[in-house]
Design an enzyme around this catalytic site. Structure first.
Site, PDB file in Angstrom:
ATOM      1  N   CYS A  90     -21.646 -28.670 -50.436  1.00  0.00           N
ATOM      2  CA  CYS A  90     -22.438 -27.496 -50.818  1.00  0.00           C
ATOM      3  C   CYS A  90     -22.083 -27.183 -52.251  1.00  0.00           C
ATOM      4  CB  CYS A  90     -22.132 -26.311 -49.904  1.00  0.00           C
ATOM      5  SG  CYS A  90     -22.890 -24.748 -50.440  1.00  0.00           S
ATOM      6  N   ASP A 146     -31.539 -22.947 -57.441  1.00  0.00           N
ATOM      7  CA  ASP A 146     -30.717 -22.886 -56.236  1.00  0.00           C
ATOM      8  C   ASP A 146     -31.017 -21.555 -55.585  1.00  0.00           C
ATOM      9  OD1 ASP A 146     -28.738 -23.455 -54.306  1.00  0.00           O
ATOM     10  OD2 ASP A 146     -27.164 -22.521 -55.493  1.00  0.00           O
ATOM     11  N   HIS A 153     -22.058 -24.502 -53.893  1.00  0.00           N
ATOM     12  CA  HIS A 153     -21.210 -23.316 -54.064  1.00  0.00           C
ATOM     13  C   HIS A 153     -19.720 -23.670 -54.037  1.00  0.00           C
ATOM     14  CE1 HIS A 153     -24.847 -20.943 -53.274  1.00  0.00           C
ATOM     15  NE2 HIS A 153     -24.166 -19.857 -53.570  1.00  0.00           N
ATOM     16  N   GLY A 193     -30.003 -21.427 -45.876  1.00  0.00           N
ATOM     17  CA  GLY A 193     -29.610 -22.313 -44.785  1.00  0.00           C
ATOM     18  C   GLY A 193     -30.211 -21.963 -43.430  1.00  0.00           C
ATOM     19  N   CYS A 212     -29.187 -27.696 -55.052  1.00  0.00           N
ATOM     20  CA  CYS A 212     -29.027 -27.082 -53.736  1.00  0.00           C
ATOM     21  C   CYS A 212     -29.254 -28.148 -52.688  1.00  0.00           C
ATOM     22  CB  CYS A 212     -30.040 -25.942 -53.570  1.00  0.00           C
ATOM     23  SG  CYS A 212     -30.081 -25.193 -51.933  1.00  0.00           S
ATOM     24  N   ASN A 213     -28.292 -28.351 -51.811  1.00  0.00           N
ATOM     25  CA  ASN A 213     -28.442 -29.356 -50.765  1.00  0.00           C
ATOM     26  C   ASN A 213     -29.566 -28.992 -49.796  1.00  0.00           C
ATOM     27  OD1 ASN A 213     -26.241 -31.382 -51.202  1.00  0.00           O
ATOM     28  ND2 ASN A 213     -24.992 -29.552 -51.129  1.00  0.00           N
TER      29      ASN A 213
END
Length: 266
Positions: free
Chosen positions: A177, A7, A179, A40, A70-71
């Protein structure tokens, strides 16, 4: 067995804790990119390059599977990662849990980064899996960064801002997300109306952990002896868990305790 996760930052803690909970005997390799966060705002080419660097650093430790926790990396770099690493190394991407949330009925809210909210990727998931369900997309500016740096005041402010834009009648919240799964209880407290039925929260950590085990032909064995080791790579460098990771139960569990259950409703 050895499972690697990658990530941009601490978002991988949620999935790593899920793997640890399902297989406490699994060795874990955590590869993140503190030198390059956040991913991002970066271009697709830049995200792909940084994701490849994280993946290659993890692959050097000969894991049995790699979870892209991680998206952003899953959306922008997954085909490139798979083209380079598979079939020798199975690569498991991360998808927001829109399908199970919508299947349980609506209305639902999707909390995600500003870059993901309104993106063709997220709209495609809504179209494919939430047709006929009322969906509210809630951008959460600053929340991932606040979680990354364990900044309590910034977390509270970002959660309060997103909660104020979340309809009070939602029955489920998708955490788009990784996170956000680290602060799910703070999000729950902010969006749950007093006296209303409990809102369900849907994250992706359990799903990607289970998929990684399936890809390597392993079954969950939560009662296995906790013999798994932990390797931490920060932008390719051997390291230990950053201090910010220890602010969260998932990080403390990986450092030597028991991994907590992350999200109710998955």
């Amino acid at each position: 067995m050895k499972i690697a996760l990658m990530d941009s930052g601490l978002g991988l803690l949620a999935a790593a804790a899920a793997v640890q909970r399902m297989r406490p005997d699994a060795d874990l390799v955590l590869s993140s990119d503190p030198d390059g966060i956040p991913w991002g705002p970066r271009t697709t080419e830049d995200v792909t390059a940084r994701a490849l660097a994280c993946a290659r650093a993890a692959a050097a430790h000969a894991p049995d599977a790699l979870i892209v926790a991680c998206n952003t990396a899953s959306v922008q770099a997954l085909p490139t990662l798979r083209a380079e690493l598979e079939p020798a190394l199975p690569v498991i991407g991360n998808v927001p849990a829109i399908k199970p949330a919508a299947a349980a009925g609506g209305p639902i809210a999707i909390w995600a980064t500003p870059a993901t909210t309104g993106s063709p990727y997220q709209h495609g998931l809504i179209r494919d899996f939430a047709d006929g369900v009322r969906v509210t997309e809630v951008a959460c500016p600053g929340l991932a960064d606040a979680v990354q740096w364990a900044d309590d005041d910034a977390i509270d402010a970002a959660v309060a801002d997103a909660a104020a834009r979340t309809p009070r009648d939602v029955r489920a919240v998708v955490l788009g997300c990784t996170h956000y799964e680290l602060v799910v209880e703070r999000i729950r407290a902010a969006v749950q109306p007093a006296g209303a039925p409990p809102i369900a929260f849907y994250g992706s950590a359990d799903a990607v952990a289970a998929q990684a085990l399936r890809r390597i032909g392993a079954d969950p064995a939560p009662a296995a002896a906790p013999t798994g080791t932990l390797t931490v790579l920060l932008s390719g460098r051997d390291a230990t868990l950053p201090a910010e990771a220890l602010s969260y139960p998932e990080g403390r569990g990986l450092a030597g305790g028991t991994a907590p259950r992350l999200v109710a409703g998955t």
